[in-house]
Design a protein around this motif. Structure first.
Motif, PDB file in Angstrom:
ATOM      1  N   GLU A 306       7.982   4.149   1.028  1.00 15.67           N
ATOM      2  CA  GLU A 306       8.812   2.954   0.911  1.00 15.67           C
ATOM      3  C   GLU A 306      10.132   3.162   1.630  1.00 15.67           C
ATOM      4  O   GLU A 306      10.824   4.156   1.401  1.00 15.67           O
ATOM      5  CB  GLU A 306       9.060   2.630  -0.562  1.00 15.67           C
ATOM      6  CG  GLU A 306       7.798   2.223  -1.296  1.00 15.67           C
ATOM      7  CD  GLU A 306       8.097   1.675  -2.678  1.00 15.67           C
ATOM      8  OE1 GLU A 306       9.146   1.023  -2.841  1.00 15.67           O
ATOM      9  OE2 GLU A 306       7.281   1.905  -3.586  1.00 15.67           O
ATOM     10  N   LYS A 308      13.859   1.884   2.313  1.00 18.25           N
ATOM     11  CA  LYS A 308      14.913   1.066   1.720  1.00 18.25           C
ATOM     12  C   LYS A 308      16.249   1.393   2.368  1.00 18.25           C
ATOM     13  O   LYS A 308      16.523   2.547   2.679  1.00 18.25           O
ATOM     14  CB  LYS A 308      14.997   1.321   0.207  1.00 18.25           C
ATOM     15  CG  LYS A 308      13.733   0.987  -0.561  1.00 18.25           C
ATOM     16  CD  LYS A 308      13.869   1.368  -2.021  1.00 18.25           C
ATOM     17  CE  LYS A 308      12.597   1.060  -2.794  1.00 18.25           C
ATOM     18  NZ  LYS A 308      12.701   1.482  -4.216  1.00 18.25           N
ATOM     19  N   SER A 331       2.405  -8.916   5.183  1.00 18.50           N
ATOM     20  CA  SER A 331       1.744  -9.471   3.998  1.00 18.50           C
ATOM     21  C   SER A 331       1.772 -10.987   4.068  1.00 18.50           C
ATOM     22  O   SER A 331       2.776 -11.581   4.438  1.00 18.50           O
ATOM     23  CB  SER A 331       2.432  -8.981   2.719  1.00 18.50           C
ATOM     24  OG  SER A 331       3.749  -9.485   2.648  1.00 18.50           O
ATOM     25  N   ASP A 339       6.372 -11.038   2.749  1.00 14.85           N
ATOM     26  CA  ASP A 339       7.214 -10.361   1.766  1.00 14.85           C
ATOM     27  C   ASP A 339       7.455  -8.908   2.169  1.00 14.85           C
ATOM     28  O   ASP A 339       8.507  -8.339   1.888  1.00 14.85           O
ATOM     29  CB  ASP A 339       6.549 -10.389   0.383  1.00 14.85           C
ATOM     30  CG  ASP A 339       6.333 -11.807  -0.111  1.00 14.85           C
ATOM     31  OD1 ASP A 339       7.260 -12.620   0.040  1.00 14.85           O
ATOM     32  OD2 ASP A 339       5.241 -12.106  -0.617  1.00 14.85           O
ATOM     33  N   TYR A 340       6.424  -8.326   2.803  1.00 14.64           N
ATOM     34  CA  TYR A 340       6.520  -6.935   3.239  1.00 14.64           C
ATOM     35  C   TYR A 340       5.940  -6.794   4.645  1.00 14.64           C
ATOM     36  O   TYR A 340       5.053  -7.562   5.043  1.00 14.64           O
ATOM     37  CB  TYR A 340       5.726  -6.009   2.305  1.00 14.64           C
ATOM     38  CG  TYR A 340       6.414  -5.689   1.002  1.00 14.64           C
ATOM     39  CD1 TYR A 340       7.181  -4.536   0.858  1.00 14.64           C
ATOM     40  CD2 TYR A 340       6.277  -6.532  -0.095  1.00 14.64           C
ATOM     41  CE1 TYR A 340       7.815  -4.237  -0.346  1.00 14.64           C
ATOM     42  CE2 TYR A 340       6.896  -6.250  -1.305  1.00 14.64           C
ATOM     43  CZ  TYR A 340       7.667  -5.099  -1.424  1.00 14.64           C
ATOM     44  OH  TYR A 340       8.293  -4.808  -2.605  1.00 14.64           O
ATOM     45  N   TYR A 342       3.980  -3.750   6.617  1.00  8.42           N
ATOM     46  CA  TYR A 342       3.372  -2.431   6.446  1.00  8.42           C
ATOM     47  C   TYR A 342       3.093  -1.866   7.834  1.00  8.42           C
ATOM     48  O   TYR A 342       2.522  -2.561   8.694  1.00  8.42           O
ATOM     49  CB  TYR A 342       2.080  -2.541   5.645  1.00  8.42           C
ATOM     50  CG  TYR A 342       2.299  -3.060   4.242  1.00  8.42           C
ATOM     51  CD1 TYR A 342       2.556  -2.189   3.199  1.00  8.42           C
ATOM     52  CD2 TYR A 342       2.291  -4.428   3.980  1.00  8.42           C
ATOM     53  CE1 TYR A 342       2.784  -2.664   1.904  1.00  8.42           C
ATOM     54  CE2 TYR A 342       2.515  -4.918   2.695  1.00  8.42           C
ATOM     55  CZ  TYR A 342       2.760  -4.020   1.664  1.00  8.42           C
ATOM     56  OH  TYR A 342       2.997  -4.493   0.405  1.00  8.42           O
ATOM     57  N   SER A 351       6.058   1.012   4.012  1.00  5.88           N
ATOM     58  CA  SER A 351       6.224  -0.383   3.600  1.00  5.88           C
ATOM     59  C   SER A 351       7.709  -0.718   3.656  1.00  5.88           C
ATOM     60  O   SER A 351       8.552   0.084   3.241  1.00  5.88           O
ATOM     61  CB  SER A 351       5.686  -0.601   2.184  1.00  5.88           C
ATOM     62  OG  SER A 351       6.532  -0.011   1.217  1.00  5.88           O
ATOM     63  N   ILE A 352       7.992  -1.903   4.206  1.00  2.59           N
ATOM     64  CA  ILE A 352       9.380  -2.353   4.323  1.00  2.59           C
ATOM     65  C   ILE A 352       9.472  -3.733   3.696  1.00  2.59           C
ATOM     66  O   ILE A 352       8.783  -4.672   4.133  1.00  2.59           O
ATOM     67  CB  ILE A 352       9.822  -2.434   5.802  1.00  2.59           C
ATOM     68  CG1 ILE A 352       9.534  -1.118   6.526  1.00  2.59           C
ATOM     69  CG2 ILE A 352      11.298  -2.809   5.899  1.00  2.59           C
ATOM     70  CD1 ILE A 352       9.715  -1.207   8.035  1.00  2.59           C
ATOM     71  N   ALA A 353      10.275  -3.891   2.685  1.00  2.00           N
ATOM     72  CA  ALA A 353      10.496  -5.204   2.076  1.00  2.00           C
ATOM     73  C   ALA A 353      11.235  -6.087   3.076  1.00  2.00           C
ATOM     74  O   ALA A 353      12.200  -5.653   3.727  1.00  2.00           O
ATOM     75  CB  ALA A 353      11.306  -5.062   0.791  1.00  2.00           C
ATOM     76  N   SER A 358      16.704  -5.943   5.975  1.00  2.00           N
ATOM     77  CA  SER A 358      15.702  -5.425   6.907  1.00  2.00           C
ATOM     78  C   SER A 358      15.389  -6.344   8.080  1.00  2.00           C
ATOM     79  O   SER A 358      14.992  -5.869   9.146  1.00  2.00           O
ATOM     80  CB  SER A 358      14.400  -5.130   6.154  1.00  2.00           C
ATOM     81  OG  SER A 358      13.830  -6.327   5.642  1.00  2.00           O
ATOM     82  N   ARG A 438      -0.550  -3.283  -2.281  1.00  2.00           N
ATOM     83  CA  ARG A 438       0.252  -2.531  -1.307  1.00  2.00           C
ATOM     84  C   ARG A 438      -0.535  -1.340  -0.781  1.00  2.00           C
ATOM     85  O   ARG A 438      -0.451  -0.990   0.392  1.00  2.00           O
ATOM     86  CB  ARG A 438       1.572  -2.104  -1.947  1.00  2.00           C
ATOM     87  CG  ARG A 438       2.432  -3.320  -2.374  1.00  2.00           C
ATOM     88  CD  ARG A 438       3.692  -2.907  -3.079  1.00  2.00           C
ATOM     89  NE  ARG A 438       4.533  -2.143  -2.176  1.00  2.00           N
ATOM     90  CZ  ARG A 438       5.331  -1.151  -2.560  1.00  2.00           C
ATOM     91  NH1 ARG A 438       5.360  -0.790  -3.823  1.00  2.00           N
ATOM     92  NH2 ARG A 438       6.075  -0.516  -1.681  1.00  2.00           N
TER      93      ARG A 438
END
Length: 870
Positions: A306, A308, A331, A339-340, A342, A351-353, A358, A438
């Motif tokens: 993940e 962040k 996603s 939302d994400y 990948y 995975s990046i929100a 971001s 995920r």
């Protein structure tokens, strides 16, 4: 607390659905398998979607039932089961047994009675029952605990009915379904009903009287004289018909509810059966076979890193830049934005929100032209990222497109299936409903990264590198932009057309009733068949397994037999236009943009042509004024724009001239002759000046028919001329264009030798039908072999043109946008100040898309609606 659920399947009904829904399939021993394959997939879909605690499947047995004893003619007119279906039943039942699903068959009773008894009995134990069938008779069983899942369009679509839905859609209660059938009868079961009472009249009577019994006691209150007379003269027949139509619910079934508990399948037995039946995809999907532990282990090895905060994101950017490539998947969410994100880089998954922090960094990476992008169905990712202002640059790989080029005839190109084919291992991908979503996305990007090299290697082996790298992959960006831009539609005009067409349909309905001499359900094949072939005594043309056909082809052959036919054809055409295009378009207009955003698909047609869905813009009719009216609602986004339409002239015939090398055909195009007039002159042996409009029309049918491998039978049917005359036309054509005939013969021979044919860019289409022992399938394969290189090459050329036009508009930073492709036609929404420049660009890029032995010519027009450009 949620109640336990039970699924009860009508085995015979679903067998028939599968048989007619799927094309003929056979295993290596020649055993037909389409019924088994469709049936098993349907069961798996039900188990996955509903997760029932209990399951049962009921089948009919051969031999008479109690209904035959009461009425000897019961089901007397039913056709014998097709041998291709009958041979599969023993194997289907073995598969059902291996799946550990309770199977019920009871002598003297039908599957309906078993289902009725089991559903009512289980419902009393406070279990939710779902009856799966294609037979509307089951509607009579609906109650608080029992719903019916009705199969539609083969076995791929299903619709659930409860009491409320039944009443709203059909206007009757479950109990009245029996009364309805008692009055109208059922031709498929040979239940007589009351003569002269069809579905509409029966519904009116049920609405007025409630039950058959009440109706028979009060016949003096029936308003229509003829109906009253028929009912009074056939009271016993009505009572008998109702008894025959009633599903009994007291069949001797002693098994307790727990006997129907759904258990794990016998995987060993199932594996052997699937292997014998050659069900590779089902073997790959088996979840609990011994190889499962190994599969789950590889799945668990995936670590989600993940990312962040700015520092971690910046650090990751360095990895992407260093590797020069990013494998990613966005996603999918209901609101159209991800939302994400990948990603897979340097063998690790991240995975990046997607948030305010971001997005700027994601944008930097995605719009960096020095970093290659790879994905699966990457167009969907491009569209969702466009919705947050990110334009992905330098797309270089798509595993879905690659797998499609390697075999364009597969039913789907899901990532997990492609991965299984290459590596023999099952994975969960982003479409999987099981497990952590995920984890599944990270599994997906890992799989895509591993597929890059093997897919590229196979593309190179088949000499499709140019097609993949210069046409199909660059086209992804073009189509994503077209989907995002959309096409503005005039909603007010659509509403006006809806009202206008409703009025026309009402008028046509009355005219049809007038010719028929009675009211009936025009949309019911059964009722229409009775009117045409029994009452009006028209000659039946084609018989199906359920009765005489009333499809368009049949009606067209009957067009000179009775004036009702012309009205029926007009009615059907108008009804389709109204429901599919007028109402269909109204329902999918994007409220925010006022546009429709059709999806353009690269992996659907086996020939390489694009298809469109939601809506399918390629099927908008253009041969009738009612159809052409639909094109008037497609307009520019505002008054600052106009539509520019560019259309290839006879591209498939030009490709035929190029591929065949026929000098006569090539000369006609080089001299810019009217090719249909020239063909008419050659075929009919007259000077060009003496060619009549009818001759030219028939020559046109021959020209385009040859492209599709038409037979003398097909041409005689299309032109409504004797078969002998049609054969003469075709023979004369081949005499005048001998190398066209040679091409047709050579390509079929090549297809049989190689198992596939190719286009001018080496696009492949496998044609196993060429080696079929079935003459009908073999002839179909020969027509595909003749047509695919022509139609596929035309598809290659239009795709090249699309990429070229798109790049030029983008390079010049123009406001004009390519928004639609239909067959051989491109539409650009052109900014008014750029119209003339757009016309020149489109014409030049389309005409120079590919060098043939004949010139490519393009007609370009502009207008304030799609209709005006023609």
């Amino acid at each position: 607390m949620k109640k336990d659920s039970m699924i009860i399947i009508d085995g015979n009904s679903l067998m028939h659905r599968a048989f007619y829904a799927l094309p003929p399939l056979t295993n290596k021993d020649g055993l037909h398998t389409n019924v088994i394959y469709g049936f098993v997939n349907m069961i798996n879909k039900l188990i996955e979607g509903y997760k029932p605690k209990y399951m049962a499947i009921a089948f009919d047995l051969k031999g008479p039932t109690f209904r035959h004893k009461e009425y000897a003619e019961y089901k007397a007119k039913r056709l014998k089961m097709a041998e291709d279906m009958a041979e599969q039943i023993p194997y289907l039942k073995k598969v059902v047994d291996a799946m550990n699903i309770k199977r019920l068959e009871i002598e003297g009773f039908e599957a309906d009675d078993i289902i009725g008894t089991l559903s009512k009995k289980s419902g009393k134990e406070d279990v939710d029952i779902l009856i799966v069938t294609g037979d509307r008779d089951a509607f009579q069983l609906i109650d608080e605990n029992i719903h019916v899942l009705m199969t539609k369009k083969g076995i791929s679509e299903m619709e659930e009915y409860d009491n409320e839905k039944l009443i709203s859609q059909y206007g009757v209660t479950p109990e009245q379904v029996i009364d309805l059938k008692g009055l109208m009868g059922d031709a498929s079961d040979n239940i007589p009903g009351v003569p002269g009472v069809g579905e509409k009249t029966a519904l009116e009577l049920i609405k007025q009287f409630g039950t058959v019994e009440n109706l028979l006691e009060n016949t003096e209150n029936i308003k229509k004289n003829k109906v009253r007379e028929n009912v009074e003269n056939n009271k016993e027949m009505a009572r008998l018909s109702k008894r025959l139509a009633t599903i009994v619910t007291d069949v001797p079934i002693d098994a307790p509810l727990e006997d129907f508990t759904y258990k794990e399948p016998d995987y060993e037995a199932l594996y052997e059966l699937y292997s014998m039946l050659n069900f590779k995809s089902l073997l790959d999907k088996m979840k609990s076979y011994p190889a499962r532990k190994e599969i789950e282990g590889s799945q668990q090895d995936i670590v989600i890193n993940e990312i962040k905060g700015e520092a971690e994101i910046k650090q990751l950017l360095v990895k992407f830049a260093k590797e020069g490539r990013i494998v990613f998947k966005a996603s999918q969410s209901p609101h159209g934005v991800p939302d994400y994100i990948y990603v897979s880089a340097e063998g690790r998954q991240y995975s990046i929100a997607v948030d305010e922090i971001s997005i700027p960094f994601i944008k930097d990476v995605m719009e960096n032209e020095n970093i290659e992008k790879a994905g699966h169905d990457i167009k969907a990712d491009l569209v969702s990222l466009k919705n947050i202002g990110i334009n992905v640059e330098n797309v270089k790989f798509d595993s879905m497109i690659g797998a499609y080029l390697l075999n364009p005839s597969k039913p789907d190109y899901k990532l997990r299936n492609i991965y299984s084919e290459f590596f023999g291992t099952e994975i969960k991908d982003y479409e999987s409903k099981e497990g952590d979503i995920r984890q599944n996305y990270c599994s997906s990007v890992k799989a895509i990264a591993e597929l890059i090299d093997p897919i590229r290697e196979n593309i190179a082996k088949m000499n499709m590198e140019q097609l993949y790298n210069e046409v199909e992959v660059p086209l992804i960006e073009v189509l994503a932009d077209m989907e995002h831009e959309g096409f503005k539609v005039d909603k007010e005009r659509l509403l006006e057309l809806s009202a206008l067409y409703s009025e026309k349909l009402s008028k046509l309905t009355e005219e049809i009733y007038g010719f028929a001499g009675e009211e009936f359900n025009i949309n019911s094949t059964k009722q229409l068949s009775v009117i045409l072939f029994e009452k009006l005594m028209l000659p039946p043309i084609k018989k199906t397994k359920t009765g005489y056909s009333t499809d368009v082809e049949v009606l067209e052959q009957l067009s000179d037999k009775h004036p009702i036919i012309e009205k029926l054809l007009e009615y059907r055409q108008l009804l389709k236009i109204k429901s599919t295009y007028v109402e269909g378009l109204i329902n999918i207009i994007n409220e925010r943009t006022g546009k429709i955003h059709s999806k353009f698909n690269q992996t659907v047609t086996a020939t390489g042509r694009l298809s469109s869905t939601e809506p399918n813009l390629q099927n908008i009719p253009v041969k009738t004024e009612n159809g052409r009216e639909i094109r008037k609602v497609f307009v520019p986004q505002n008054e600052d724009y106009v539509l520019v339409d560019a259309d290839y002239s006879q591209i498939e015939l030009r490709v035929l001239a190029h591929i065949s090398g026929d000098e006569g055909l090539i000369k006609s195009f080089i001299n810019n002759e009217d090719i249909h007039r020239r063909t008419a002159s050659e075929v009919f042996g007259v000077d060009s000046d003496l060619v009549s409009p009818l001759m030219r029309s028939r020559a046109k049918a021959v020209n385009f028919g040859i492209v599709y491998g038409i037979s003398d039978f097909g041409l005689s049917r299309d032109l409504k001329i004797p078969r002998k005359e049609a054969k003469l036309y075709i023979d004369n054509y081949f005499d005048r264009y001998p190398l066209v005939k040679k091409y047709m013969e050579d390509i079929v021979k090549e297809g049989k030798e190689k198992g596939y044919v190719t286009t001018i860019l080496n696009r492949i289409r496998y044609i196993p039908e060429l080696s079929s022992s079935n003459a009908v399938q073999r002839n179909f394969g020969e027509r595909m072999a003749m047509n695919t290189p022509i139609q596929g090459s035309a598809a290659d050329i239009i795709k090249i043109a699309m990429v070229s036009v798109y790049k030029e508009l983008k390079a010049r930073r123009m406001k004009s946008r390519l928004i639609l492709q239909i067959h051989d036609e491109l539409i650009v929404e052109a900014y008014k100040d750029e119209v003339e420049e757009v016309k020149k660009i489109v014409k030049e890029k389309m005409e120079k898309a590919f060098t043939l032995k004949v010139p490519l010519t393009v007609d370009v027009n502009a207008g304030m609606s799609w209709y005006d450009t023609k």
